[in-house]
Design a protein around this motif. Structure first.
Motif, PDB file in Angstrom:
ATOM      1  N   VAL A 103       1.360   6.259  -1.984  1.00  0.00           N
ATOM      2  CA  VAL A 103       0.660   5.748  -3.170  1.00  0.00           C
ATOM      3  C   VAL A 103      -0.499   6.659  -3.563  1.00  0.00           C
ATOM      4  O   VAL A 103      -0.912   6.689  -4.723  1.00  0.00           O
TER       5      VAL A 103
ATOM      6  N   GLY B 125      -0.035  -0.521  -2.905  1.00  0.00           N
ATOM      7  CA  GLY B 125      -0.813   0.125  -3.952  1.00  0.00           C
ATOM      8  C   GLY B 125      -2.219  -0.393  -4.123  1.00  0.00           C
ATOM      9  O   GLY B 125      -2.974   0.137  -4.941  1.00  0.00           O
TER      10      GLY B 125
ATOM     11  N   ALA C 184       5.322   6.387  -4.440  1.00  0.00           N
ATOM     12  CA  ALA C 184       4.903   5.163  -5.126  1.00  0.00           C
ATOM     13  C   ALA C 184       5.900   4.744  -6.205  1.00  0.00           C
ATOM     14  O   ALA C 184       6.163   3.553  -6.389  1.00  0.00           O
TER      15      ALA C 184
ATOM     16  N   GLN D   1       1.641   3.462   3.616  1.00  0.00           N
ATOM     17  CA  GLN D   1       1.579   3.450   2.153  1.00  0.00           C
ATOM     18  C   GLN D   1       0.973   4.731   1.585  1.00  0.00           C
ATOM     19  O   GLN D   1       0.572   4.768   0.430  1.00  0.00           O
TER      20      GLN D   1
END
Length: 201
Positions: free
Chosen positions: A124, A80, A159, A121
């Motif tokens: 996120v 994040g 997320a 990721q």
């Protein structure tokens, strides 16, 4: 003009098997940033297929000493946490590339690792501020408790799920959490080995 090793520009298993030990280790560091891991997996070449390489990579991760695991963890960004430049370009110290695997050196391995981390990721990116704040707070609490970055195989995860898992894992004792970290690192490494060879699904 510097001479370029042609094998270092060949994606796929044959190209990987043909690399020098140093070139293969440099490439493997993008999959798991432990020098012991890279040395062991490179030394076991040649591999007959991706499955054999992936199994060897996972076994090597699971066999690492805890200091070696910590070395690998140090290369992973916080879940994040946005890039320092807001995502527009790589930091000056990290060269990122979208080219096919070339196994060109440690700096290039770092560039691939950073690029892969961003993609892994990507869940996120659509998160609301409350979830991002929760991740930032959870990351701080996790690092205070365990002394290293919160690691999770984030590919395909939203997320909120990453945050829920973080909060669950904060309840683990250190021994249990080290086992979880090894499992997550092994999962990430298996996925990245396929990316390294240009055989990502």
């Amino acid at each position: 003009m510097p001479k370029v090793n042609s094998a270092a520009r060949v994606p796929g298993l044959a190209g990987f098997n043909a690399l020098s030990a140093a070139e293969a280790e440099d490439g493997l560091l993008a999959c798991c940033a432990s020098r012991a891991f890279a040395h062991e997996v490179a030394a076991r070449r040649p591999y007959r297929d991706l499955a054999g390489l992936a199994e060897a990579a996972e076994a090597a991760v699971r066999g690492l000493t805890w200091p070696d695991v910590q070395e690998a963890l140090a290369a992973h960004p916080r879940i994040g946490e946005p890039p320092r430049d807001g995502g527009r370009a790589a930091p000056a110290s990290v060269a990122r590339t979208a080219e096919p695997p070339r196994y060109g050196g440690a700096a290039e391995a770092g560039g691939r690792e950073a690029s892969w981390s961003r993609r892994e990721q990507s869940g996120v990116e659509a998160a609301g501020q409350a979830v991002l704040d929760g991740l930032a707070e959870g990351n701080r609490a996790y690092e205070e408790r365990f002394g290293h970055v919160y690691l999770i195989c984030a590919t395909g995860m939203a997320a909120k799920e990453m945050l829920d898992r973080l909060r669950e894992r904060l309840r683990n004792d250190e021994t249990t959490e080290r086992g979880v970290v090894r499992t997550e690192l092994a999962r990430i490494t298996r996925l990245r080995v396929a990316k390294l060879l240009g055989e990502e699904a």
